[in-house]
Design a protein around this motif. Structure first.
Motif, PDB file in Angstrom:
ATOM      1  N   TRP A 126       0.839  -1.195   0.000  1.00 45.02           N
ATOM      2  CA  TRP A 126       0.000   0.000   0.000  1.00 45.02           C
ATOM      3  C   TRP A 126       0.879   1.252   0.000  1.00 45.02           C
ATOM      4  O   TRP A 126       2.004   1.243   0.502  1.00 45.02           O
ATOM      5  CB  TRP A 126      -0.908   0.010   1.231  1.00 45.02           C
ATOM      6  N   LYS A 127       0.327   2.341  -0.515  1.00 47.40           N
ATOM      7  CA  LYS A 127       1.079   3.589  -0.630  1.00 47.40           C
ATOM      8  C   LYS A 127       0.149   4.767  -0.369  1.00 47.40           C
ATOM      9  O   LYS A 127      -0.985   4.784  -0.827  1.00 47.40           O
ATOM     10  CB  LYS A 127       1.684   3.680  -2.040  1.00 47.40           C
ATOM     11  N   GLN A 128       0.645   5.758   0.363  1.00 45.77           N
ATOM     12  CA  GLN A 128      -0.154   6.946   0.648  1.00 45.77           C
ATOM     13  C   GLN A 128       0.027   7.983  -0.453  1.00 45.77           C
ATOM     14  O   GLN A 128       1.150   8.299  -0.856  1.00 45.77           O
ATOM     15  CB  GLN A 128       0.244   7.557   1.990  1.00 45.77           C
ATOM     16  N   ALA A 129      -1.098   8.519  -0.935  1.00 47.91           N
ATOM     17  CA  ALA A 129      -1.085   9.622  -1.893  1.00 47.91           C
ATOM     18  C   ALA A 129      -1.732  10.826  -1.237  1.00 47.91           C
ATOM     19  O   ALA A 129      -2.818  10.724  -0.667  1.00 47.91           O
ATOM     20  CB  ALA A 129      -1.852   9.248  -3.160  1.00 47.91           C
ATOM     21  N   GLY A 130      -1.081  11.963  -1.291  1.00 43.76           N
ATOM     22  CA  GLY A 130      -1.643  13.171  -0.717  1.00 43.76           C
ATOM     23  C   GLY A 130      -1.431  13.275   0.781  1.00 43.76           C
ATOM     24  O   GLY A 130      -0.803  12.414   1.404  1.00 43.76           O
ATOM     25  N   PRO A 131      -1.986  14.317   1.408  1.00 41.69           N
ATOM     26  CA  PRO A 131      -1.740  14.573   2.830  1.00 41.69           C
ATOM     27  C   PRO A 131      -2.478  13.609   3.741  1.00 41.69           C
ATOM     28  O   PRO A 131      -3.404  12.910   3.338  1.00 41.69           O
ATOM     29  CB  PRO A 131      -2.267  16.001   3.008  1.00 41.69           C
ATOM     30  N   GLY A 132      -2.073  13.622   5.022  1.00 41.95           N
ATOM     31  CA  GLY A 132      -2.695  12.755   6.014  1.00 41.95           C
ATOM     32  C   GLY A 132      -2.223  11.324   5.874  1.00 41.95           C
ATOM     33  O   GLY A 132      -1.160  11.044   5.323  1.00 41.95           O
ATOM     34  N   GLY A 133      -3.018  10.391   6.386  1.00 39.38           N
ATOM     35  CA  GLY A 133      -2.624   8.991   6.331  1.00 39.38           C
ATOM     36  C   GLY A 133      -3.545   8.132   7.156  1.00 39.38           C
ATOM     37  O   GLY A 133      -4.677   8.514   7.470  1.00 39.38           O
ATOM     38  N   PHE A 134      -3.034   6.959   7.531  1.00 41.12           N
ATOM     39  CA  PHE A 134      -3.790   6.000   8.323  1.00 41.12           C
ATOM     40  C   PHE A 134      -2.921   5.464   9.442  1.00 41.12           C
ATOM     41  O   PHE A 134      -1.745   5.125   9.224  1.00 41.12           O
ATOM     42  CB  PHE A 134      -4.270   4.825   7.459  1.00 41.12           C
ATOM     43  N   ALA A 135      -3.474   5.401  10.641  1.00 40.85           N
ATOM     44  CA  ALA A 135      -2.789   4.793  11.772  1.00 40.85           C
ATOM     45  C   ALA A 135      -3.148   3.308  11.805  1.00 40.85           C
ATOM     46  O   ALA A 135      -4.299   2.931  11.555  1.00 40.85           O
ATOM     47  CB  ALA A 135      -3.217   5.459  13.071  1.00 40.85           C
ATOM     48  N   LEU A 136      -2.175   2.465  12.110  1.00 36.78           N
ATOM     49  CA  LEU A 136      -2.379   1.024  12.198  1.00 36.78           C
ATOM     50  C   LEU A 136      -2.269   0.580  13.645  1.00 36.78           C
ATOM     51  O   LEU A 136      -1.224   0.731  14.272  1.00 36.78           O
ATOM     52  CB  LEU A 136      -1.350   0.288  11.330  1.00 36.78           C
ATOM     53  N   ALA A 137      -3.363   0.044  14.188  1.00 39.69           N
ATOM     54  CA  ALA A 137      -3.375  -0.476  15.553  1.00 39.69           C
ATOM     55  C   ALA A 137      -4.469  -1.531  15.658  1.00 39.69           C
ATOM     56  O   ALA A 137      -5.548  -1.385  15.070  1.00 39.69           O
ATOM     57  CB  ALA A 137      -3.629   0.646  16.563  1.00 39.69           C
ATOM     58  N   ASP A 138      -4.194  -2.603  16.404  1.00 42.39           N
ATOM     59  CA  ASP A 138      -5.180  -3.664  16.636  1.00 42.39           C
ATOM     60  C   ASP A 138      -5.727  -4.213  15.314  1.00 42.39           C
ATOM     61  O   ASP A 138      -6.907  -4.485  15.177  1.00 42.39           O
ATOM     62  CB  ASP A 138      -6.327  -3.146  17.510  1.00 42.39           C
ATOM     63  N   GLY A 139      -4.854  -4.346  14.314  1.00 41.16           N
ATOM     64  CA  GLY A 139      -5.262  -4.887  13.033  1.00 41.16           C
ATOM     65  C   GLY A 139      -6.183  -3.986  12.238  1.00 41.16           C
ATOM     66  O   GLY A 139      -6.860  -4.441  11.313  1.00 41.16           O
ATOM     67  N   THR A 140      -6.192  -2.695  12.579  1.00 46.34           N
ATOM     68  CA  THR A 140      -7.161  -1.760  12.019  1.00 46.34           C
ATOM     69  C   THR A 140      -6.460  -0.525  11.486  1.00 46.34           C
ATOM     70  O   THR A 140      -5.579   0.030  12.136  1.00 46.34           O
ATOM     71  CB  THR A 140      -8.173  -1.347  13.112  1.00 46.34           C
ATOM     72  N   LEU A 141      -6.875  -0.074  10.295  1.00 50.27           N
ATOM     73  CA  LEU A 141      -6.400   1.184   9.728  1.00 50.27           C
ATOM     74  C   LEU A 141      -7.420   2.271  10.028  1.00 50.27           C
ATOM     75  O   LEU A 141      -8.611   2.101   9.709  1.00 50.27           O
ATOM     76  CB  LEU A 141      -6.237   1.056   8.211  1.00 50.27           C
ATOM     77  N   THR A 142      -6.983   3.396  10.618  1.00 49.97           N
ATOM     78  CA  THR A 142      -7.891   4.489  10.952  1.00 49.97           C
ATOM     79  C   THR A 142      -7.397   5.769  10.311  1.00 49.97           C
ATOM     80  O   THR A 142      -6.227   6.144  10.449  1.00 49.97           O
ATOM     81  CB  THR A 142      -8.000   4.661  12.476  1.00 49.97           C
ATOM     82  N   SER A 143      -8.297   6.444   9.595  1.00 52.52           N
ATOM     83  CA  SER A 143      -7.923   7.620   8.815  1.00 52.52           C
ATOM     84  C   SER A 143      -7.511   8.775   9.717  1.00 52.52           C
ATOM     85  O   SER A 143      -8.067   8.973  10.800  1.00 52.52           O
ATOM     86  CB  SER A 143      -9.083   8.042   7.915  1.00 52.52           C
ATOM     87  N   GLN A 144      -6.552   9.551   9.230  1.00 59.96           N
ATOM     88  CA  GLN A 144      -6.061  10.735   9.931  1.00 59.96           C
ATOM     89  C   GLN A 144      -5.754  11.828   8.897  1.00 59.96           C
ATOM     90  O   GLN A 144      -5.051  11.587   7.925  1.00 59.96           O
ATOM     91  CB  GLN A 144      -4.777  10.417  10.711  1.00 59.96           C
ATOM     92  N   GLY A 145      -6.309  13.010   9.118  1.00 57.45           N
ATOM     93  CA  GLY A 145      -5.989  14.143   8.251  1.00 57.45           C
ATOM     94  C   GLY A 145      -6.412  13.909   6.813  1.00 57.45           C
ATOM     95  O   GLY A 145      -7.196  13.027   6.490  1.00 57.45           O
TER      96      GLY A 145
END
Length: 581
Positions: free
Chosen positions: A284-303
């Motif tokens: 996977w690759k991030q495009a643009g600002p912000g990102g995703f936090a990875l915790a407990d097997g879960t991706l959570t959007s940020q910014g």
């Protein structure tokens, strides 16, 4: 019995879920998320019947089980009636319950009339929860074997084992981590339920002694069955099980789903390849600002506004993409398909399609919509959508330039691309992080490409604004099939299979006598593999019986409840234009 969407839209996911008062401490083997996976609003009040009659071995844990279920009910707005009296199984009495729990029942516990009443209850949309020895029950009752999913074969001694959690979106397992270490009496089953049920958790047979299911050992599952909902868990042999917070939450989730308080995709699932299994974002690759936090097997959007896209592979041809998602409140995100490789997130907007996640926007920009192009079926979406704080499952099924969107197993949108500069058949997939304050999480992203044999589809069959219906939910051979106001009962839930059969209530849509004359009765009949029970969907919406060369037709084009359906020369009228699941 679902909580209205408007009652929960503004609420956040931080509200704590109350278990029984003594169940506040977490066991060391449970995921920390046991304490924080939460409903955002109370369920409407409902009733549950707990049935624990035994005609064989009696588990000492039954008393603890009843007490635990009463505690769960008191804390979660359902009332428990517990009985070992099979006379409770009458049509009139069962109708008051959202779900019936078979708590370690054994042997033959219902007579023929009681079995019929329970069958009618399930076919009318009732819920079943089987706990542990519920699989050691009613071996000579085929309906029950199908409902339970599998029957008991044997068991080794009580011991600790590793449970592999396969579905972390269903309310019965969303609180768990990827594995769950616990002690119980681990049943072997006579058959593997994976082909007929959706497996929520399975056993790692290398982690204990005595498993005999060749390494594929389901231990908890769910399924839609003849109009009702069925959940089974193999846990619950030991007295101690019912004091475990994680197991109690597992039971609560099964009851809530069976009673229709929450939704999930409980269709059988095989052949998918993981794109994100919770451990890393490799590929996977991030495009643009912000990102995703990875915790407990879960991706959570940020910014944002940005996009996490799967750069490792471009998907071509037909495929089915499944993923689980959850909003914290009134949040915005989306899933993109069919866009070219780019580090500019706007390339996906301009060249692909976004399947929206935001339940409060305008019709063409709300959850289930193809953003800016086509609204979802809002009534179907609202019926399937779990509220903020609970997990949902999308299936995005691409066939040619057709995109079908399923929410928790129910089809809510059917879109065809006609834009020559876009193509659903070729491109990447991505997850949007919409902006600061938009808190959307994703889990278990998987794909199945170019499947040779399509999975059966279940749901309503509609024409002229009404539903194809089995008269009075009858199952006698020859029962009339008719048009009726849609009511979400088992009499209107049809399964369209790859072999051309269309089934409801365990039987097949059938041309009487295999006839071909205009006006020949179309009825319900025991499935027999003949041409009288084969149907093919046509591009104009017609449903054709190839043996006769004629079409499924509404008599006289009528829309009154009870109008019969029949065989008739194909003519392209509205009386022959059907919407299938």
């Amino acid at each position: 019995m679902r909580t209205p969407l408007t009652a929960v839209l503004g609420l956040l996911a931080g509200a704590a879920l109350a278990l029984a008062p003594q169940a506040s401490a977490l066991p060391s083997t449970a995921s920390p998320s046991v304490a924080v996976e939460a409903r955002t609003a109370a369920d409407p009040a409902y009733k549950v019947l707990v049935f624990s009659k035994t005609a064989g071995f009696r588990h000492s844990s039954i008393d603890e089980g009843v007490a635990a279920l009463r505690d769960l009910g008191a804390a979660n707005n359902f009332t428990v009636d517990a009985t070992e009296d099979a006379q409770a199984f009458t049509t009139g009495n069962l109708g008051q319950y959202g779900a019936v729990v078979f708590l370690s029942t054994t042997g033959d516990v219902l007579d023929a009339a009681q079995q019929t009443a329970f069958e009618q209850y399930v076919q009318g949309g009732g819920g079943y929860v089987g706990v542990h020895a519920a699989a050691d029950t009613e071996y000579d009752w085929p309906f029950y074997e199908g409902l339970a999913g599998a029957l008991f074969h044997s068991h080794p001694a009580v011991q600790s084992a590793t449970v592999k959690v396969e579905d972390r979106a269903h309310d019965a397992t969303a609180h768990l981590g990827g594995t769950w270490q616990r002690t119980d009496e681990w049943y072997n089953y006579r058959t593997n339920p994976r082909t007929t049920a959706h497996v929520l958790a399975s056993l790692d047979e290398s982690s204990y002694s005595g498993g005999n299911m060749s390494g594929d050992h389901p231990i908890a599952w769910c399924k839609d069955y003849q109009g009702g909902r069925a959940f089974y868990t193999g846990g619950g042999h030991t007295d101690e099980s019912y004091a475990e917070p994680a197991f109690r939450r597992h039971l609560l989730g099964g009851i809530r789903w069976a009673a229709g308080m929450t939704d999930a995709d409980c269709r059988p699932e095989t052949g998918y390849t993981s794109l994100f299994d919770g451990s890393s974002t490799t590929g996977w690759k991030q495009a643009g600002p912000g990102g995703f936090a990875l915790a407990d097997g879960t991706l959570t959007s940020q910014g944002g506004m940005g996009m996490l896209w799967y750069s490792a592979k471009e998907f071509t041809g037909d495929y089915s993409l499944k993923l689980d998602w959850r909003t914290a409140g009134d949040d915005n995100s989306g899933v993109f398909v069919g866009f070219p490789a780019s580090d500019d997130p706007w390339s996906a907007v301009n060249n692909g399609y976004e399947i929206q996640i935001d339940a409060t926007d305008s019709a063409d920009r709300t959850t289930g919509a193809v953003y800016g192009f086509q609204s979802a079926d809002i009534a179907a979406r609202d019926a399937a959508l779990n509220p903020p704080g609970e997990w949902n499952t999308y299936e995005l099924r691409v066939t040619g330039e057709r995109l079908e969107i399923f929410l928790n197993g129910r089809k809510i949108n059917d879109f065809t691309n006609t834009d020559p500069v876009r193509s659903l058949r070729q491109g990447h997939i991505g997850l949007q992080n919409h902006g600061t304050g938009d808190d959307v999480s994703f889990r278990n992203i998987r794909i199945k490409q170019n499947a040779g044999q399509p999975e059966p589809r279940s749901g309503e069959v509609k024409a002229l604004g009404k539903c194809l219906d089995v008269d009075n939910a009858g199952t006698t051979d020859g029962t009339k099939v008719q048009l009726w106001t849609c009511n979400n009962t088992g009499a209107q839930k049809w399964t369209v299979a790859a072999d051309g059969t269309v089934k409801a209530l365990g039987k097949c849509l059938d041309v009487s006598g295999g006839g071909s004359a205009d006006g020949t009765k179309v009825q319900l009949w025991t499935c027999n593999g003949t041409g009288a029970q084969k149907w093919t969907a046509q591009t104009d919406g017609a449903v054709r019986n190839p043996q006769s060369g004629k079409c499924l037709d509404i008599s006289g084009g009528g829309t009154a409840d009870g109008t019969k359906v029949q065989l008739w020369t194909c003519n392209g009228t509205g009386a022959q234009k059907w919407t299938l699941p």
